[in-house]
Design an enzyme around this catalytic site. Structure first.
Site, PDB file in Angstrom:
ATOM      1  N   SER A   1       0.820  -1.197   0.000  1.00 48.34           N
ATOM      2  CA  SER A   1       0.000   0.000   0.000  1.00 48.34           C
ATOM      3  C   SER A   1       0.866   1.264   0.000  1.00 48.34           C
ATOM      4  CB  SER A   1      -0.938  -0.055   1.216  1.00 48.34           C
ATOM      5  OG  SER A   1      -2.046   0.786   1.021  1.00 48.34           O
TER       6      SER A   1
ATOM      7  N   ASP B   1     -10.482  -5.174  -4.325  1.00 50.79           N
ATOM      8  CA  ASP B   1      -9.698  -4.309  -3.431  1.00 50.79           C
ATOM      9  C   ASP B   1     -10.344  -2.932  -3.425  1.00 50.79           C
ATOM     10  OD1 ASP B   1      -7.852  -2.603  -2.234  1.00 50.79           O
ATOM     11  OD2 ASP B   1      -6.117  -3.633  -3.087  1.00 50.79           O
TER      12      ASP B   1
ATOM     13  N   HIS C   1      -7.325  -5.881   0.472  1.00 52.71           N
ATOM     14  CA  HIS C   1      -6.171  -5.004   0.234  1.00 52.71           C
ATOM     15  C   HIS C   1      -4.924  -5.467   0.995  1.00 52.71           C
ATOM     16  CE1 HIS C   1      -4.125  -1.334  -0.856  1.00 52.71           C
ATOM     17  NE2 HIS C   1      -3.981  -0.955   0.398  1.00 52.71           N
TER      18      HIS C   1
END
Lengths: 271, 271
Positions: free
Chosen positions: B95, B218, B246
């Site tokens: 991320s 996601d 995610h």
């Protein structure tokens, strides 16, 4: 530029403002500290390493001439400390690594807070009647002879002498395997460096306070040696362990942890 | 001199000539990599760290102004690499850490061998019809409002949106706990830095080859975003995962390991 972290297979774990670093004895690597080191991860940054030629160190960097002196091993310890920006470190050394820690602390005392010396010996060879080291020169030479002619036989002979605790053969087996997994030429060189060094004159030069852990029935570093170290090492404490043999961090990890913790607490380092 | 190792609670393990370094996502720390990182210890030096303000980092070094820019997090990554003398490193970022790795690789490409980007997004906010980021600006602002008024409520809302995999509530619980154990002010600042950054123009500047791991379903980095990254990132590979949500390194660690290994093998890095 040499990568110190890989050369000595340096491993960093734990969490705390102060670092505790563990050095292994002859023919051993950092795995031998696995019963003791994790205990300190809660309150300390824990640093483990393998001397060059041992464990997962980079054996291509082994240099017989360089490593014929304990000072070179001490220099490597200081290079690890420099690489990790370590100061005020508690250095715990087993056997030959206790002498390596002593030598490193003489060179750069500011790197060290305290030394913990597990079975230290500044000189293994007797000089009777003045000094009891535990080994006759001839007996040691016979051992080196055996090492040359029959390396496995030598490992099989030495491991139980070092470990004692015959009721737990898995301990002796591990030490034997550790000796046997070391390159025989490197092992022989390191043994020579270890057993033929005489660092008695270095002891009074130490300024860092220290704890000496003395086992019962230790054939490698007998009680006379521990007491000699205590007499000549300024600001040292001597503690007699219940543990027998020469490897209390393997055979008696709880007692080893307890005595180190007590010492650190007495010195205001842990609550 | 700042101790980088303690600032970012850097942990070093494993054995190999090449380093693989893992960076955690928003509101998370290195523990989130515990199902994936140990796999690489056999063949790599593994480096884990916590961003300042997260996990066991030194929170006293948190500086709201400094850390209002992803570039500052990238600078910290480069400082860790410098402290450990790392070059040719595989950087795996989840991320926001994938974007941090991208920025670091632009500044000092020689430190990096490959980037593995798990759920990367260069911009979270939609600019319809040209760009789908996944979030309307108003919705995000509502989320920040909630964060201010009811931090726990915000964590309870966001964790399941990020994690998906509702059949395994322990995963959502862990993420929620991680959000909740972060200082709310730091979390809010970091969230702002994360969600309001627009790094789309940086993508074409990357020279280090990369793998993009794109999850199904996601909500934070939807497929359109992964494909956008792939189109604009030179020398990137895009792989679609079976994993949903995610956080595939937590919900689907085996697949995550497998795809990273395949990529490294295709690039001649592991046998």
């Amino acid at each position: 530029m040499i990568d110190i972290m890989r050369r000595n297979h340096v491993q960093v774990s734990g969490n705390g403002p102060q670092t505790i670093m563990f050095g292994a004895g002859f023919g051993c690597d950092q795995k031998m500290w696995r019963y003791v080191a994790p205990h300190f991860e809660e309150n300390y940054q824990v640093v483990l390493f393998d001397s060059v030629g041992m464990g997962n160190s980079d054996v291509t960097l082994y240099d017989a001439k360089k490593y014929s002196k304990l000072d070179s091993y001490a220099k490597d310890v200081l290079e690890i400390m420099e690489a990790l920006n370590l100061n005020n470190t508690i250095f715990v050394g087993h056997s030959v690594s206790s002498m390596i820690g002593i030598l490193a602390s003489i060179k750069e005392p500011e790197r060290f807070s305290h030394l913990v010396l597990v079975g230290p010996s500044p000189c293994y060879i007797n000089e009777l009647p003045d000094y009891v080291g535990g080994f006759d020169k001839e007996a040691l030479e016979g051992l080196f002879d055996l090492m040359d002619k029959n390396y496995i036989g030598w490992a099989n002979y030495l491991a139980p002498v070092v470990m004692k605790n015959v009721d737990r053969p898995e301990l002796t087996k591990e030490l034997e395997d550790s000796f046997c997994s070391t390159d025989p030429v490197i092992a022989r060189n390191f043994a020579k460096t270890t057993f033929f060094s005489d660092n008695r004159k270095d002891l009074p030069r130490v300024t860092v306070p220290s704890l000496i852990l003395q086992c019962k029935d230790d054939s490698v570093a007998p009680i006379e040696v521990g007491e000699y170290v205590h007499r000549h090492l300024p600001n040292s404490s001597l503690m007699y362990m219940e543990a027998t043999g020469h490897s209390p961090h393997m055979s008696h990890p709880e007692e080893t942890i307890e005595l180190i913790e007590q010492y650190l607490q007495r010195n205001g380092l842990t609550k």
